[in-house]
Design a protein around this motif. Structure first.
Motif, short mmCIF file in Angstrom:
data_model
loop_
_atom_site.label_atom_id
_atom_site.label_comp_id
_atom_site.label_asym_id
_atom_site.label_seq_id
_atom_site.Cartn_x
_atom_site.Cartn_y
_atom_site.Cartn_z
N GLU A 133 -12.45 26.92 6.32
CA GLU A 133 -11.24 26.27 6.44
C GLU A 133 -10.29 26.35 5.21
O GLU A 133 -9.04 26.73 5.11
CB GLU A 133 -11.69 25.05 7.04
CG GLU A 133 -10.14 24.29 6.85
CD GLU A 133 -10.52 22.73 7.20
OE1 GLU A 133 -9.40 22.00 7.77
OE2 GLU A 133 -11.77 22.27 7.35
N ASN B 213 -4.04 34.89 14.05
CA ASN B 213 -3.89 33.51 14.63
C ASN B 213 -4.62 33.40 15.76
O ASN B 213 -5.19 32.47 16.30
CB ASN B 213 -2.57 32.78 14.61
CG ASN B 213 -2.19 31.93 13.36
OD1 ASN B 213 -3.06 31.14 12.91
ND2 ASN B 213 -1.19 32.69 12.72
N SER B 214 -4.36 34.54 16.53
CA SER B 214 -5.01 34.86 17.87
C SER B 214 -6.53 34.68 18.00
O SER B 214 -7.04 34.47 19.19
CB SER B 214 -4.44 36.09 18.48
OG SER B 214 -5.02 37.25 17.74
N ARG B 215 -7.32 34.97 16.85
CA ARG B 215 -8.60 34.88 16.83
C ARG B 215 -9.17 33.59 16.01
O ARG B 215 -10.33 33.59 15.86
CB ARG B 215 -9.16 36.39 16.21
CG ARG B 215 -8.77 37.50 16.97
CD ARG B 215 -9.60 38.81 16.74
NE ARG B 215 -10.80 38.53 16.88
CZ ARG B 215 -11.67 39.44 16.43
NH1 ARG B 215 -11.42 40.57 15.91
NH2 ARG B 215 -13.01 39.13 16.89
N LEU B 216 -8.35 32.89 15.62
CA LEU B 216 -8.62 31.57 14.85
C LEU B 216 -9.84 30.97 15.59
O LEU B 216 -10.71 30.30 14.60
CB LEU B 216 -7.61 30.82 14.54
CG LEU B 216 -7.65 29.64 13.47
CD1 LEU B 216 -8.06 30.25 11.95
CD2 LEU B 216 -6.34 28.84 13.29
N GLN B 217 -9.76 30.81 17.02
CA GLN B 217 -10.74 29.98 17.61
C GLN B 217 -12.19 30.60 17.57
O GLN B 217 -13.12 29.93 17.93
CB GLN B 217 -10.49 29.42 18.90
CG GLN B 217 -9.13 28.61 19.05
CD GLN B 217 -9.28 27.47 17.97
OE1 GLN B 217 -10.41 26.48 18.08
NE2 GLN B 217 -8.41 27.12 17.00
N GLU B 218 -12.11 31.83 17.08
CA GLU B 218 -13.53 32.60 16.85
C GLU B 218 -14.05 32.33 15.57
O GLU B 218 -15.08 33.00 15.28
CB GLU B 218 -13.47 34.07 17.48
CG GLU B 218 -12.73 34.52 18.77
CD GLU B 218 -12.32 35.88 18.61
OE1 GLU B 218 -13.38 36.52 18.27
OE2 GLU B 218 -11.42 36.10 19.43
N TYR C 276 -15.94 30.82 13.52
CA TYR C 276 -16.95 29.87 13.34
C TYR C 276 -18.35 30.84 13.47
O TYR C 276 -18.57 31.39 14.18
CB TYR C 276 -16.94 28.90 14.35
CG TYR C 276 -17.97 27.94 14.47
CD1 TYR C 276 -19.12 28.12 15.28
CD2 TYR C 276 -18.07 26.96 13.61
CE1 TYR C 276 -20.31 27.43 15.50
CE2 TYR C 276 -19.28 25.80 13.48
CZ TYR C 276 -20.25 26.19 14.48
OH TYR C 276 -21.26 25.51 14.39
N ASP D 77 -16.92 27.00 9.33
CA ASP D 77 -15.89 26.91 10.49
C ASP D 77 -14.36 26.68 9.87
O ASP D 77 -14.09 25.93 9.06
CB ASP D 77 -16.16 25.24 10.90
CG ASP D 77 -15.56 25.12 12.34
OD1 ASP D 77 -14.55 25.77 12.57
OD2 ASP D 77 -15.79 24.24 13.02
N ARG E 274 -11.99 26.91 12.10
CA ARG E 274 -10.85 26.89 13.25
C ARG E 274 -9.76 25.81 13.22
O ARG E 274 -8.76 25.68 13.78
CB ARG E 274 -11.89 26.34 14.64
CG ARG E 274 -12.93 27.40 14.79
CD ARG E 274 -13.44 27.18 16.22
NE ARG E 274 -14.68 26.16 15.80
CZ ARG E 274 -15.60 25.71 16.46
NH1 ARG E 274 -15.65 25.92 17.54
NH2 ARG E 274 -16.55 24.71 15.96
N ARG E 275 -9.98 24.72 12.10
CA ARG E 275 -8.85 23.87 11.91
C ARG E 275 -8.09 23.95 10.95
O ARG E 275 -7.32 23.25 10.35
CB ARG E 275 -9.75 22.66 11.55
CG ARG E 275 -10.54 21.86 12.49
CD ARG E 275 -11.19 20.53 12.13
NE ARG E 275 -12.20 20.83 10.98
CZ ARG E 275 -13.11 20.05 10.83
NH1 ARG E 275 -13.04 18.82 11.04
NH2 ARG E 275 -14.09 20.47 9.84
#
Length: 224
Positions: A128, A144-149, A151, A184, A186-187
């Protein structure tokens, strides 16, 4: 994120720090973009040095600075993989030059806000902290489209054989974190990235401004 994260962040923060140095009598040398990255070689697009080449490169640069009249050098490191080598090479630099040299990570002297972000991230790579700063400085280089990955990372020894944490061994980061993210991110956000950028630059400047930064141990004792 790009493989140039450490280079980009370190250089930007160094340049921002010099603007806060009293008298602004600081020269930012060109960034050495390659370092000790054997642990990342399983990822595409990675370059690395071995220790003899890294030593020779830095020593040549330091001697060049010395021949150009510089007497004091701060090596600001942006890559964790360089730390063991830099620590081991400092005696060589002291023996083979007359420079007064200090080494610091660009975030080494930061305060509570950066430390709290590092603690929350609970990771080691592309977390982060770094991702937020990249979003603030160069958002076009972050997907940004892969930010939730963003982790990952696991060390079974920590859970199943904690006594082995007292030992050290070489491991590929790809085995620890297949995405390259060890922690992580993702935040992460650009808003979160602004505070650590400013704090890293400010703390680095405060270190450079410190009246005792270039005193050796004997000189420090005499100043008490």
């Amino acid at each position: 994120m790009p493989v140039s994260v450490d280079t980009l962040l370190c250089e930007r923060i160094c340049r921002a720090a010099t603007e806060r140095v009293i008298g602004n009598q600081v020269v930012v040398a060109p960034t050495v973009w390659c370092g000790m990255a054997e642990h990342h070689m399983d990822f595409g697009g990675t370059f690395t040095f071995d220790v003899p080449i890294y030593r020779a490169l830095l020593l040549c640069l330091l001697k060049s600075l010395e021949r150009n009249g510089f007497r004091r050098v701060v090596i600001v490191n942006g890559h964790g993989g360089n730390r063991p080598a830099l620590q081991a090479l400092l005696p060589d630099f002291a023996r083979e030059t007359k420079l007064r040299i200090r080494v610091a990570m660009y975030y080494a002297a930061t305060g509570k806000s950066v430390i709290s972000m590092l603690d929350r991230a609970a990771g080691k790579h592309a977390i982060e902290f770094e991702t937020s700063m990249m979003l603030a400085l160069t958002p076009e280089l972050v997907k940004n489209s892969r930010l939730q990955e963003a982790y990952g990372g696991q060390e079974p020894e920590r859970e199943y054989a904690p006594i082995l944490r007292r030992t050290t061994r070489h491991r590929s980061y790809k085995r620890l974190a297949s995405t390259g993210v060890y922690g992580d991110a993702r935040r992460a956000s650009a808003e979160k990235g602004m505070a650590p950028i400013k704090e890293c630059a400010q703390s680095l400047a405060e270190m450079l401004n410190h009246k005792n930064i270039w005193l050796n141990s004997a000189e420090l004792r005499s100043h008490k």
